[in-house]
Enzyme design. Sequence first.
Site, PDB file in Angstrom:
ATOM      1  N   LYS A 120       0.845  -1.201   0.000  1.00 49.58           N
ATOM      2  CA  LYS A 120       0.000   0.000   0.000  1.00 49.58           C
ATOM      3  C   LYS A 120       0.877   1.247   0.000  1.00 49.58           C
ATOM      4  O   LYS A 120       0.682   2.161  -0.800  1.00 49.58           O
ATOM      5  CB  LYS A 120      -0.887  -0.030   1.251  1.00 49.58           C
ATOM      6  N   LYS A 132       3.200  -2.121  11.353  1.00 48.60           N
ATOM      7  CA  LYS A 132       1.878  -2.070  11.989  1.00 48.60           C
ATOM      8  C   LYS A 132       2.046  -2.471  13.455  1.00 48.60           C
ATOM      9  O   LYS A 132       2.990  -3.187  13.792  1.00 48.60           O
ATOM     10  CB  LYS A 132       0.917  -3.049  11.289  1.00 48.60           C
ATOM     11  N   GLY A 171      -3.133   5.941  13.685  1.00 47.18           N
ATOM     12  CA  GLY A 171      -4.297   5.254  14.237  1.00 47.18           C
ATOM     13  C   GLY A 171      -4.754   4.086  13.371  1.00 47.18           C
ATOM     14  O   GLY A 171      -4.268   3.872  12.265  1.00 47.18           O
ATOM     15  N   ASP A 172      -5.684   3.327  13.896  1.00 43.07           N
ATOM     16  CA  ASP A 172      -6.385   2.249  13.176  1.00 43.07           C
ATOM     17  C   ASP A 172      -7.606   1.950  14.051  1.00 43.07           C
ATOM     18  O   ASP A 172      -8.028   2.819  14.836  1.00 43.07           O
ATOM     19  CB  ASP A 172      -5.469   1.025  12.997  1.00 43.07           C
TER      20      ASP A 172
HETATM   21  P1  NDP Z   1     -12.638   2.606  14.011  1.00 44.31           P
HETATM   22  O1  NDP Z   1     -12.203   2.007  15.296  1.00 44.31           O
HETATM   23  O2  NDP Z   1     -12.792   4.078  13.925  1.00 44.31           O
HETATM   24  O3  NDP Z   1     -14.014   1.952  13.527  1.00 44.31           O
HETATM   25  C1  NDP Z   1     -14.111   0.575  13.318  1.00 44.31           C
HETATM   26  C2  NDP Z   1     -15.544   0.243  12.988  1.00 44.31           C
HETATM   27  O4  NDP Z   1     -15.614  -1.100  12.569  1.00 44.31           O
HETATM   28  C3  NDP Z   1     -16.471   0.373  14.182  1.00 44.31           C
HETATM   29  O5  NDP Z   1     -17.752   0.709  13.734  1.00 44.31           O
HETATM   30  C4  NDP Z   1     -16.440  -1.035  14.750  1.00 44.31           C
HETATM   31  O6  NDP Z   1     -17.589  -1.380  15.510  1.00 44.31           O
HETATM   32  C5  NDP Z   1     -16.402  -1.858  13.492  1.00 44.31           C
HETATM   33  N1  NDP Z   1     -15.733  -3.136  13.780  1.00 44.31           N
HETATM   34  C6  NDP Z   1     -14.459  -3.318  14.170  1.00 44.31           C
HETATM   35  N2  NDP Z   1     -14.198  -4.617  14.372  1.00 44.31           N
HETATM   36  C7  NDP Z   1     -15.348  -5.250  14.103  1.00 44.31           C
HETATM   37  C8  NDP Z   1     -15.739  -6.606  14.111  1.00 44.31           C
HETATM   38  N3  NDP Z   1     -14.872  -7.577  14.477  1.00 44.31           N
HETATM   39  N4  NDP Z   1     -17.002  -6.904  13.746  1.00 44.31           N
HETATM   40  C9  NDP Z   1     -17.878  -5.937  13.387  1.00 44.31           C
HETATM   41  N5  NDP Z   1     -17.575  -4.632  13.367  1.00 44.31           N
HETATM   42  C10 NDP Z   1     -16.333  -4.307  13.712  1.00 44.31           C
HETATM   43  O7  NDP Z   1     -11.572   2.089  12.915  1.00 44.31           O
HETATM   44  P2  NDP Z   1     -11.252   2.665  11.474  1.00 44.31           P
HETATM   45  O8  NDP Z   1     -12.488   3.245  10.871  1.00 44.31           O
HETATM   46  O9  NDP Z   1     -10.045   3.502  11.604  1.00 44.31           O
HETATM   47  O10 NDP Z   1     -10.820   1.354  10.685  1.00 44.31           O
HETATM   48  C11 NDP Z   1     -11.739   0.545   9.942  1.00 44.31           C
HETATM   49  C12 NDP Z   1     -10.989  -0.307   8.945  1.00 44.31           C
HETATM   50  O11 NDP Z   1     -10.259   0.544   8.042  1.00 44.31           O
HETATM   51  C13 NDP Z   1      -9.938  -1.255   9.536  1.00 44.31           C
HETATM   52  O12 NDP Z   1      -9.877  -2.426   8.741  1.00 44.31           O
HETATM   53  C14 NDP Z   1      -8.629  -0.478   9.368  1.00 44.31           C
HETATM   54  O13 NDP Z   1      -7.496  -1.319   9.340  1.00 44.31           O
HETATM   55  C15 NDP Z   1      -8.887   0.162   8.007  1.00 44.31           C
HETATM   56  N6  NDP Z   1      -8.073   1.332   7.712  1.00 44.31           N
HETATM   57  C16 NDP Z   1      -8.088   2.430   8.532  1.00 44.31           C
HETATM   58  C17 NDP Z   1      -7.328   3.532   8.214  1.00 44.31           C
HETATM   59  C18 NDP Z   1      -7.408   4.789   9.005  1.00 44.31           C
HETATM   60  O14 NDP Z   1      -6.839   5.797   8.548  1.00 44.31           O
HETATM   61  N7  NDP Z   1      -8.070   4.828  10.150  1.00 44.31           N
HETATM   62  C19 NDP Z   1      -6.411   3.525   7.056  1.00 44.31           C
HETATM   63  C20 NDP Z   1      -6.553   2.358   6.213  1.00 44.31           C
HETATM   64  C21 NDP Z   1      -7.335   1.301   6.556  1.00 44.31           C
HETATM   65  P3  NDP Z   1     -17.459  -1.587  17.112  1.00 44.31           P
HETATM   66  O15 NDP Z   1     -17.292  -0.195  17.663  1.00 44.31           O
HETATM   67  O16 NDP Z   1     -18.716  -2.248  17.512  1.00 44.31           O
HETATM   68  O17 NDP Z   1     -16.229  -2.425  17.352  1.00 44.31           O
END
Ligand code: NDP
Length: 452
Positions: A120, A132, A171-172
């Site tokens: 990426k 990571k 973050g993630d």
């Molecule tokens: P957040 O913590 O802000 O949000 C995660 C969301 O996904 C929440 O709504 C959470 O719900 C849900 N979620 C997480 N785990 C599960 C699960 N096992 N089953 C169902 N729902 C789940 O994280 P991000 O938005 O930052 O990240 C989301 C995805 O994007 C990840 O895969 C991350 O690796 C990817 N990503 C993020 C980047 C970033 O800049 N933040 C960059 C590139 C990729 P709940 O609160 O109920 O757990």
Amino acid sequence: MTTRSETRTALDHLLTEIEHRNPAQPEFHQAAHEVLETLAPVIAARPEYAEPGLIERLVEPERQVIFRVPWQDDQGRVHVNRGFRVEFNSALGPYKGGLRFHSSVNLGVIKFLGFEQIFKNALTGLGIGGGKGGSDFDPHGRSDAEVMRFCQSFMTELYRHIGEHTDVPAGDIGVGGREIGYLFGQYRRITNRWEAGVLTGKGQGWGGSLIRPEATGYGNVLFAAAMMRERGEDLEGQTAVVSGSGNVAIYTIEKLAALGANAVTCSDSSGYVVDEKGIDLDLLKQIKEVERGRVDAYADRRGASARFVPGGRVWDVPADIALPSATQNELNEADAETLIRNGVKAVSEGANMPATPEAVHLLQKAGVAFGPGKAANAGGVAVSALEMAQNHARTSWTAARVEEELTHIMNDIHTTCHETAERYDAPGDYVTGANIAGFERVADAMLAQGVI
Ligand code: NDP
């Protein structure tokens, strides 16, 4: 000169060995398969890539750190979590990749994410390597004071492994602006340095970049728009299903609206919301970003247009495009069948590896445009690299400038993936295009820098 089929056989052997050498890491195996299975054409075409040891080095992290993170809750009870940082590949620049705080985190999950991150980051065209980290700490339901104490304990070990020229976390899942603030504060305290470039995703006013919070979601929508353009369509008037309700999902929904599309779903681990009128972003942000609540509260407060489906999957809702933005393996073969049956045109991964290999295969076979996460969600790390550039120059850019750069980068990534796929006889296959283009850039740097 080796043929494609000889190369494929050699890669299959290597994949078997990866499984033996890294037992009980199914997510890492899945990510390694996903990349290596597409590399045969480029390795067969360019003999330097068949150099013994190159791919073996690529799949072995340069360094893996695992550490104890003890902390006290508000009642004075001691908890012990596990912290990880996998520094996978620094051929192109300092290790770069987020920290995930979620109960499902283990070494295999962090290795899958770190491995994806190498390709990426290469695709962005910027000077960043892949890494990571994270912890099995679950921030849900924890007070701000508990999250702060956890972050301080986590950084008390992590600080010795990171630095603006070495390794730059962000973050993630479970790590947003609040956590980055506590982590940065503890780093500054321990080191007695104002080293803004050591973490990205910082707050405005103390080294953060405008548009960083929005970048991953915005970038994914820009990538989806580019895929639609390739089919002679745009996003105007399209209905979208989005999973998740965190950072990526929220800004995906925002950018969809800006481009005239209508996102009708969001979700969390309790279930999903479908809103016929389209998701009301102010309400979702209030519940998720301010109150740190659950999505069922959205349905309760939105009125008749919205309903909450406990335990359900957003993929059941008919839509033109789908943007999985929650977590890995959240869209399986049956979900792909449902999406295809409902006439989906494009699926673009905001999350990392949200679609299972079987789902990807089905979607591609059905002619659905499929944007893999390592290309489609690269906007977040790209703007993180722009944050590092601003920190280095001790300046800050306007939102318009950052967004313009982001738009260029996403369009370039789309073009690179598209053209690379065509060059290797896989027209329209963005998975192959992304893997090969990312691989070429990293492999060239590794070969030039010798066996290290
Ligand atoms: P957040 O913590 O802000 O949000 C995660 C969301 O996904 C929440 O709504 C959470 O719900 C849900 N979620 C997480 N785990 C599960 C699960 N096992 N089953 C169902 N729902 C789940 O994280 P991000 O938005 O930052 O990240 C989301 C995805 O994007 C990840 O895969 C991350 O690796 C990817 N990503 C993020 C980047 C970033 O800049 N933040 C960059 C590139 C990729 P709940 O609160 O109920 O757990």
